[in-house]
Scaffold this active site. Structure first.
Site: not given
Lengths: 452, 452
Positions: A146, A222
């Site tokens: 994003d 992540y």
């Protein structure tokens, strides 16, 4: 139909259609004026925009001595007039790093500029490594990060120009990739000279023909960076480990009911750990989590709840509760953690080993060290401001982008908060809207038929 | 004119004007479509613009319980309809901090947005502390910092709304400023809630009526931050101390011949010193210099030459040479040092003591600490990228924004470089252009008279 005074009055229909045209003309003229004024206003706004000023400053490298890039536009057209099917190409995977702050996400599809993908394609076009256009290149990407999110291991795959007449395409080539690739373009070096400072190619690899950057990915990792301050690390670690395993994460994501019908995902690893960095007494830490795939905003939602646990305003058990979707079918409303500290650290694939020449690697390391120092310098200016403040006081820091508490604001327990609609409710609503649209279209169609 | 088959043929004129209208209709429709598409594209570009997105996120404080700010626009208009000469005002100096990176300089005059000044005035308007408009406020500013340059001690002065009926305006008030100001608006707190994160008011002070932020300033201090790396600090210190005293700095600035005729300035202090910060082995240092006033780009030019000396490619004596304007009447061409590390640290005034409430000061310290950590985090992402690079190599860092040497590029000694025109040459050229313009205008005027 009448005739009078030399003028023709074509009669009912003619008059109506004539004046209708005039009305439409006036209305269109007016509309054009409106739009032109709007256009001028927008252009003027854009000309004041700072981020439009950010151009690629790098010297674009030569691919070979008769640099395709530095030729004039005419010459480039002549060069490109070699039909693309005659140009030697190969299917390549690229490992990409980017600092996501100034981009509207990785993907160019949302058409909000700039995106990481669009900058990469600009560089591919500028260096002539892209043969033909994006559609013909069999392009795929591993993850869609994003707006604001960074990566140190995004992977894309596509056909690129090759210097070799018979480039190796299949997996046996990996056995001795470096030797086999002698003579090939130094894709890493060439692209890095054409990319902006906040995007870099870290390596490239020949890709098997059935390779797909998204579907061939076996695991994604992540990292989320944060300053420790007063957070209870061990509580967060205990809580975070409850995410490990296969769970329904609908209460830890943004649901996309139109496209995603299954919210079960597997988290294979979770850890909270301190980093080496400390700064003015603040200790840097990171959440690390691995899984096969993550839902939209999943990591930021998980981190937001972990921060509440770390602050002591939620219990570690709230994780178990929110993973129990029969008990909690509707997601409580809470803000996501900030996007800037989130990094898609690595994407894993079998049979893919990324190559990077030592020269290109040296440039990369120098570049990252320089950029790190450059961004550090910016923080120094705020430290200087701190020193120039007037009296000394006791400050409390809270800067991890957690929900900021205004003076006197109280934490509302997650399980007491208003909720969003459940998956079933959203799904039903979407279905009914689709049916409604269907009925409207059908009625128009029938009406159209009847009117002929 | 003919009639056939029930259809009317209106004849020559009718047909032409009819088909002309149709053509114009089509053309207008097409134009509308074009403009709509263009505007959609521009809107999409603008929505991706980072600088447009930066809105003031803070809650705007109340000045008093019946918050003027939170009223509707109608109510605000009613409030503003109190004639400004009846509102209690006082002449105030404000001490301002800003991180200059995203601004087009301090001054709003260049009309490139955003500027620090325009953001300050937005906040002054939003909080209703500005009575009337900027022109009526007797506004003055101490320094005009350029695009990208920061400050921890900029000073402005202007009339602001006062809560006190008879605010103290003269200098005796300073003796016991804090006590005298009880009951006054907490200007620092009120404004800081309305300013963006990268601008803060550090303090305020009553100003004597003859106070002028620029002309009352007795001294200005700049700091320039840099990473030490392999620079020779002691050579730079020796060189920099040659700047102390009164000198003609025309070879260390950007000349503005139209407005500045004297390039002599006094530097009262110069020092190179290490800071406490070190990062991944890199030591942070700073140049500190004080003077009554500095020329346009003077500090960045001085720093650029000091860096060359620190790198060992120029001798410390080049300073003496370049300060000797009879020997070097024309400035050698060289790039300025980067603007981001430059900070206007403080501006000094006699009889001005800035006040800041302890609550406002605490908020400031918290804010600066948070911002410092936030910017630090960005640099962490590049350190993570460094860790994720492929092989290990030896990198050389050079990141102070000094002239980057391309591979194989050689340093051309300053005194051997092409030069810019001298002050006298520029002056003569300006004069001749002004005369030329004068003649043209005169000829036009005479022609105008003759033609009547």
């Amino acid at each position: 139909m009448t005739m009078s005074g030399g003028k023709v009055d074509p009669g009912g229909d003619g008059r109506d259609s004539g004046s209708a045209k005039v009305t439409e003309l006036e209305s269109l003229r007016h509309r054009v004026k409106e739009l032109e004024a709007e256009n001028a206003k927008l252009l003027s706004l854009i000309s004041s925009c700072q981020c439009q000023q950010m151009e690629v400053k790098h010297d674009v490298s030569v691919l070979d001595p008769g640099s395709l890039v530095r030729r004039s536009r005419k010459a480039r057209k002549r060069a490109d007039s070699i039909p693309s099917h005659l140009v030697s190409k190969r299917y390549i995977a690229l490992k990409i790093m980017y600092f996501g702050k100034r981009f509207y996400g990785f993907s160019a599809e949302a058409q909000m500029e700039p995106s990481v993908e669009s900058e990469i394609f600009k560089a591919l076009e500028r260096t002539r490594l892209l043969v033909g256009d994006k559609k013909e290149s069999n392009y795929s990407r591993c993850g869609r990060t994003d707006k604001g999110v960074s990566s140190t291991g995004q992977v894309i795959a596509l056909f690129l120009r090759s210097r070799l007449k018979t480039p190796s395409g299949d997996s046996e080539a990996h056995v001795d990739a470096k030797v086999n690739e002698r003579g090939e373009y130094d894709y890493v070096r060439v692209l890095n000279r054409a990319l902006p400072d906040d995007i870099r190619v870290l390596g490239w690899s020949p890709a098997p023909i059935d390779f797909h950057a998204r579907f061939s990915c076996s695991a994604r990792e992540y990292k989320y960076f944060f300053w420790r301050q007063n957070l209870n690390l061990s509580a967060m670690d205990i809580a975070g480990k409850k995410f490990i395993g296969e769970h329904d994460f609908r209460n830890f994501c943004k649901m996309d009911v139109a496209n995603v019908h299954c919210y079960t995902r597997r988290v294979t690893f979770f850890e909270v750990s301190p980093c080496q960095n400390s700064h003015e007494g603040a200790q840097l830490c990171t959440f690390t989590m691995r899984g096969s795939a993550f839902l939209w905003h999943q990591v930021r939602a998980m981190v937001a709840v972990l921060f509440m646990i770390g602050q002591g305003v939620e219990s570690v058990d709230v994780i178990d509760t929110m993973l129990d979707t029969t008990k909690i079918p509707r997601k409580p409303q809470y803000l996501l953690a900030s996007e800037i500290p989130l990094v898609l650290r690595t994407c894993e694939f079998e049979n893919v080993d990324f190559i990077c020449s030592s020269g290109a690697a040296e440039s990369l390391r120098t570049h990252f060290k320089n950029e790190s120092l450059r961004y550090q310098l910016e923080s120094v200016i705020f430290q200087e401001a701190l020193r120039n403040c007037l009296p000394v006081g006791n400050e409390k820091s809270s800067c991890n982008g957690v929900e900021k508490k205004k003076k006197g604001a109280v934490h509302v327990p997650l399980l007491s908060r208003p909720t969003e609609p459940s998956y079933e409710e959203r799904s039903a609503k979407l279905k009914s809207r689709q049916q409604e649209t269907c009925h409207v279209l059908l009625r128009k169609h029938v009406k159209g038929i009847l009117m002929r």
